[in-house]
Design an enzyme around this catalytic site. Structure first.
Site, short mmCIF file in Angstrom:
data_model
loop_
_atom_site.label_atom_id
_atom_site.label_comp_id
_atom_site.label_asym_id
_atom_site.label_seq_id
_atom_site.Cartn_x
_atom_site.Cartn_y
_atom_site.Cartn_z
N CYS A 81 0.82 -1.22 0.00
CA CYS A 81 0.00 0.00 0.00
C CYS A 81 0.85 1.26 0.00
CB CYS A 81 -0.93 0.01 1.19
SG CYS A 81 -1.94 -1.46 1.33
N HIS A 331 -9.01 3.45 -1.85
CA HIS A 331 -7.64 2.98 -1.60
C HIS A 331 -7.18 2.06 -2.74
CE1 HIS A 331 -4.06 1.69 0.28
NE2 HIS A 331 -4.51 0.70 1.00
#
Lengths: 387, 160
Positions: A81, A331
């Site tokens: 991420c 995200h």
């Protein structure tokens, strides 16, 4: 090292775009960043891209191809991420140390394509890597933070309502962000009563699956003043990894975050009390509450009080996630780090309209990537920007 | 799976989560986990690491039999689960009593959710935790309350 600045920032509105190829998304975001910077694509000397590796090999080169750039160094970064935060950090070093004068940083991910190809399961249950023994035992990303939340509740008396209030705040912020994947306001009761995923995390406290791209143009501070009246300076950018055994020895925290934040504040000569606005990695509501403490905005154990008293909202001590955060803006894994930077750049330039943090001069991004033994993050990136 | 004289014996159609993860400890009726220990600082790793994560010693770690005792640090109930897992399993973060830095994540079994309490003592037990698409059942290390008063009916396998 030369002082480094951002002169252009762009992103596409996040959403679900199964027919929008990653290279095209990245190219569109890059064009917006170049337009704000007021330079031509051919002025770019190197491209640094973050993606979790699934969309295409040589993705930086493919993005370059979309906007007519060829024959320059192109670097592809994977750090879960935090992939595009890693790309940004390398770009800052390249400009800071005189290797290049103008570079492009892109974060991009098309997760719906990953799901269609079977690389990711559908729903909110993104798994840690299959080679991880903990994943084989039933560990899922929401569970990583649910376990941390359980520890925080036992140690400090934090309540599930306090975690849920983080989601209430970020959903409220998202209503003012045209780039957010979801822009719906929810009450505390609606957050708490949404479908249970992993106790105490309900669905509306978990970030969604989505697609998106974001880009920034980085140059020296000296060059920046020739292109814009509103350059945003990189005060410091730190990237580290987990120590894996450190957290369990002390308080309930993400040790790598606390350590990276200390390093970043010291390098920038800026303290947590100076920060006006933060884009924080709220992949799950619990992460944001614990990070208030790890980033030094409140003492250890007082994250619950911090959200209860509205200190992370407009009119408080520091506005956290004016964009809506990962919970609502979305995200798309590889896009997130640069998308956080884009929001902070626009906040510091005063371009954010209804979600503008009044008088913002110093902003911080907090971006974690993956996790390892002891549930410590694989990568942790903290960047401080200022005007 | 069953346990014979401290040894874990798989039934047909069962597989271990990782080969060689359990061992028999002479004198104990329960199997144990195999970890690795640093030759310099003594820190223990599980899953096993070839080099010490705490002190970074250049010497390779050596195999060590772990004790079965643990303490519950945190837990969550997985309501929405991956294919093959049994919905509603309890996932636990535990601190092994062998080593204050050794934290393991595994499923909590043989206990009702309302009887789970952070800080409670646990012991390791092997259990079936999931079913693979080919029908094979995966046997892994799990934890159950050390206090018999908190133990409820066994789930996912035979209780020793």
């Amino acid at each position: 090292m030369r002082e480094v600045a951002i002169i252009g920032a762009g992103m596409i509105p996040f959403g679900k775009f199964p027919d929008y190829p990653a290279a095209r998304m990245g190219g569109d975001a890059a064009e917006m960043a170049l337009r704000q910077a007021g330079i031509r694509a051919t002025d770019i000397e190197a491209t640094f891209l973050g993606n979790t590796g699934g969309n295409a090999p040589n993705l930086a080169q493919r993005v370059n191809g979309e906007i007519g750039i060829t024959g320059i160094p192109a670097f592809n970064h994977e750090n879960a991420c935090a992939s595009s935060s890693a790309a940004f950090r390398q770009a800052v070093l390249a400009v800071g140390h005189g290797m290049h004068d103008y570079v492009l940083v892109v974060g991009v991910e098309n997760m719906t394509c990953h799901i269609a190809s079977g690389r990711l399961p559908s729903g909110p249950l993104v798994l840690p890597h299959g080679a991880n023994l903990e994943a084989d035992n039933g560990m899922m990303m929401p569970a990583v933070f649910a376990l941390l939340g359980s520890q925080h509740m036992a140690e400090y008396g934090t309540t599930r309502e306090q975690f849920a209030r983080v989601a209430v705040k970020n959903h409220a912020h998202s209503a003012h962000n045209p780039y957010a994947q979801y822009r719906k306001v929810f009450t505390l009761e609606e957050i708490l009563n949404s479908r249970m995923v992993c106790d105490p995390l309900t669905l509306l406290q978990c970030c969604p699956i989505g697609d998106g791209a974001a880009a920034v143009v980085v140059t020296t501070a000296a060059n920046a003043r020739r292109h814009t009246t509103k350059p945003v300076y990189v005060a410091a950018s730190v990237l580290t990894s987990g120590k894996y055994k450190a957290s369990v020895q002390g308080a309930v925290q993400i040790e790598a975050c606390a350590r990276a934040a200390r390093e970043c504040y010291e390098a920038a000569g800026i303290g947590p009390e100076d920060v006006d606005v933060v884009e924080l990695h709220d992949c799950f509501s619990i992460h944001e509450l614990v990070a208030y403490e790890d980033l030094g905005f409140c003492p250890k154990g007082e994250g619950g009080r911090f959200i209860d008293e509205g200190l992370s909202d407009y009119g408080g001590k520091v506005v956290v996630n004016p964009s809506g955060g990962l919970l609502c803006k979305g995200h798309p894994i590889g896009a997130t780090g640069v998308a956080q930077l884009v929001e902070i750049v626009w906040q510091l330039q005063g371009l954010c309209g209804a979600r503008q943090v009044p008088g913002a001069k110093v902003g911080l991004t907090h971006n974690g990537g993956g996790f390892g033994p002891g549930n410590e993050p694989g990568a942790m990136s903290i960047t401080i920007l200022k005007v | 799976m069953r346990i014979e004289d401290g040894e874990l014996v798989l039934e047909p159609g069962e597989v271990l989560i990782r080969p060689g993860i359990f061992t028999r400890q002479p004198g104990d009726c329960m199997p144990h986990l195999l970890g690795r220990k640093c030759q310099d600082c003594g820190d223990i790793s599980f899953p096993p690491y070839r080099h010490c994560l705490l002190c970074g010693s250049e010497k390779e770690t050596v195999e060590v039999v772990l004790g079965n005792g643990a303490v519950l640090l945190g837990y969550t109930v997985a309501r929405q689960v991956m294919p093959g897992f049994f919905p509603g399993y309890i996932l636990a973060k535990v601190r092994m009593k062998d080593d204050p830095t050794l934290v393991v994540t595994a499923q909590l079994v043989d206990v009702k959710e309302e009887d789970v309490e952070v800080g409670m003592d646990l012991v390791m037990v092997p259990r079936v935790i999931r079913e693979l698409p080919n029908g094979e059942k995966v046997v892994s290390y799990c934890f159950r309350p050390a206090d018999p008063a908190r133990v409820s009916a066994a789930q996912g396998g035979e209780s020793p």
